[in-house]
Structure formats: C-alpha cells, structure tokens
Motif scaffolding. Sequence first.
Motif, PDB file in Angstrom:
ATOM      1  N   TYR A 312      16.283 -46.661 -25.358  1.00 30.93           N
ATOM      2  CA  TYR A 312      14.826 -46.714 -25.182  1.00 30.93           C
ATOM      3  C   TYR A 312      14.138 -47.306 -26.419  1.00 30.93           C
ATOM      4  N   ALA A 313      14.591 -46.882 -27.610  1.00 27.32           N
ATOM      5  CA  ALA A 313      13.999 -47.413 -28.841  1.00 27.32           C
ATOM      6  C   ALA A 313      14.266 -48.903 -28.973  1.00 27.32           C
ATOM      7  N   VAL A 315      14.706 -51.055 -26.536  1.00 27.81           N
ATOM      8  CA  VAL A 315      13.854 -51.758 -25.572  1.00 27.81           C
ATOM      9  C   VAL A 315      12.415 -51.840 -26.073  1.00 27.81           C
ATOM     10  N   ARG A 316      11.928 -50.725 -26.620  1.00 25.81           N
ATOM     11  CA  ARG A 316      10.567 -50.733 -27.158  1.00 25.81           C
ATOM     12  C   ARG A 316      10.439 -51.707 -28.332  1.00 25.81           C
ATOM     13  N   LEU A 317      11.472 -51.779 -29.155  1.00 29.67           N
ATOM     14  CA  LEU A 317      11.440 -52.706 -30.284  1.00 29.67           C
ATOM     15  C   LEU A 317      11.420 -54.154 -29.802  1.00 29.67           C
ATOM     16  N   PHE A 319      10.341 -55.211 -26.936  1.00 30.01           N
ATOM     17  CA  PHE A 319       9.036 -55.455 -26.324  1.00 30.01           C
ATOM     18  C   PHE A 319       7.957 -55.671 -27.388  1.00 30.01           C
ATOM     19  N   ALA A 320       8.010 -54.877 -28.453  1.00 27.17           N
ATOM     20  CA  ALA A 320       7.025 -55.035 -29.529  1.00 27.17           C
ATOM     21  C   ALA A 320       7.174 -56.391 -30.206  1.00 27.17           C
ATOM     22  N   TRP A 322       8.460 -59.123 -28.840  1.00 26.10           N
ATOM     23  CA  TRP A 322       7.999 -60.151 -27.912  1.00 26.10           C
ATOM     24  C   TRP A 322       6.475 -60.219 -27.882  1.00 26.10           C
ATOM     25  N   ARG A 323       5.836 -59.066 -27.886  1.00 24.74           N
ATOM     26  CA  ARG A 323       4.372 -59.028 -27.865  1.00 24.74           C
ATOM     27  C   ARG A 323       3.795 -59.602 -29.151  1.00 24.74           C
TER      28      ARG A 323
END
Length: 339
Positions: A312-313, A315-317, A319-320, A322-323
Amino acid sequence: NSALLQNLQQCSSCPSAAEIPALVLLMAKTVGRNKQGSGATAQQNNARKTVNSEKNVIEETVTAVRQLIGESIKDATTEQQRLLSPFSIHYSQNHIRPEFQDGRKIAESAESICSQELAPVPSHALEELKDVGVPADCQWWLLKPPFPAIDVIQWRIKLREEDGTQMFDSAGNDLYGEREWYTLDNRRLHCLQQAAVALYPKEVRVPVNVVRQEDGTCREFRKFRSVDRGRSIRVGHRDAPDLPKWCWRLEVGLPEEVLPAGTPLPRQGRRRERSSWVARTGSRKDRYEDDEPEENNIWDLVANASLFVLVYAAVRLLFALWRHFSQRGQLLNRTEDLV
C-alpha cells in the motif's frame, strides 16, 4: 464284527483251547480297525471345525471393516482408507483446546468411542485384509468413534528446539525426522489415543483417511510445529500457565521414546498450488472440526499485514510521484504558453 460272528456261529459248542488264540487275535484286529476309523473321522471333524471357525472369523472381521471403510475393501485401499493404531499416529501441533468448536469436551468425546473385539485372523487368510491394516494372529479391538475419520499423512517433520525454533546442521541444512504418520486433526487423535490407552496392551486399530504428500499445500504443512515430533500434546487454553503435557507412553507406564537424530535435507521451494485435499478438507465443515489458530498462524497474519502495508505504501508513493511530475509538467506547459 461279521467275521467274528460267522466264526462263532460255526462253533456248535464252546471253542476249544486251540481255537481261543485265533479268536483273540481276530478280535484285536477288529478293535484296532474300528479305532483307526473313529480316529480318522474325529480328525476330519476337527479339520472341518477349524475351517469353519476361520471362515467365521474372517467373515466377522470383513463385516466390521466394511462397516467403517466401505463395502468393498479392495476399493477402500485404492481410495486411501485403511486401519492404523492410534499410537502410530503423531500430533502436528504442540497445543489443543480442551473442547471442539461446538463446545463438546474432548473427554466426553473420548468416552463415547465404542470398541469391538475381534478374533485373531490367521496370517494365511489375510489376502484382502493385510493391505488395510488388520493385524494377524492376535486378538484385537476396532475403535468406532462418533466423529469422522481423521486424515493422516506420511511426513518428515522439521525438527525444532523447545522454544519452537528450527534446527539446522553445521552446513545450515534443515534437519528432518523419519517418515511417520501425522495428522492435522489433533483433538480427534487425542480422543482416539485416550480410548486406546484404556485398552492397553491390547492391539487397537482405527479407520483413517490417508492423504498423499502431493495433495497438501504449504499452508497446511506449516502447521507441523511440534517440538517433540508429535509424541505429546498440551491440553488447555493458551492463556493458562503451565499446561499439562499428555503422552500415551507415560499414561500406560512406559518411558518416553528416545528419538533418533535428524537427517539433513537441502531447503526446497514452497508449494503454491491448491489441491484436492484442500478442497476436500476445506469443504468438510462438521461439528468436530479440528482446525484452530496456532502461534504460527498469528505470525502469518502479522506477515501478511506487514506485506499489505508495504504494498500500500509503495502504491501511494508511486501515485504521489506521478501526481508530482504531472503537476510539474502542467506548470512548465503554462510557463511556455506565457512566454
């Protein structure tokens, strides 16, 4: 005797002194032939009784076995069903609760096990019974438990220290015990061993379902956590201090078994496929279900939770990142338009 009567009828008067020896000899031969004839008849009758007795013993044994493992004994052997002594089956865990999932006490289930005494089966008459596990030339007892037959597997268990840590040799290879019978149905095995202890030293057998090694998965095999190769079990709730250890050898007055040294084997990859055994045992939901959480299952949950958090971490990283780069690209595009 007809010959003797004819000789007597020919004599109009009492036999003379010269005729007496001949008559005595004739009578002796006649009596001897009669004894031989009666002796042969008695032997034939005894032989018939022995054959009939063996047939009755075999029929009684076959009937009792068929009632537990199926109508066709030969089909039962192909379906991996047989008879084993409860003492030859070992536990796969160190601890069991004192009751089943439906609340029934283990002691009550052990007391409700019935037994049937069976006569010795001659060794020469064990053609279709020897492969099932019927003992030869001895009086034996067949246990009839009120719960489903336990699943057993021939397995080489990993050796562990008293604290549960795995044992290795000097080269770092895993140490394993000999190939023996083990079960995951530990509470039911405890009931069967208690019933067998009550009949000791008589020979005892119980019907079991034999599971092949290739029918298991890594999840099931990780439950083999016994520190003494399944020779004893601790009964009670895990939060109770100093749980008593139960061993059938100590219960009957025998010393604890001296276990041989382990055999080193190289490490093998984990098995990932699901099998027919998992489907069969997973779908069997009866009120005597033995599957219960153990210490290793708790650690599995911790490991799975940790893995989930890491994924999960990550994936969040991603995504961050990419954003961040997406917003930066949009900002650069706006700057170029203004210029």
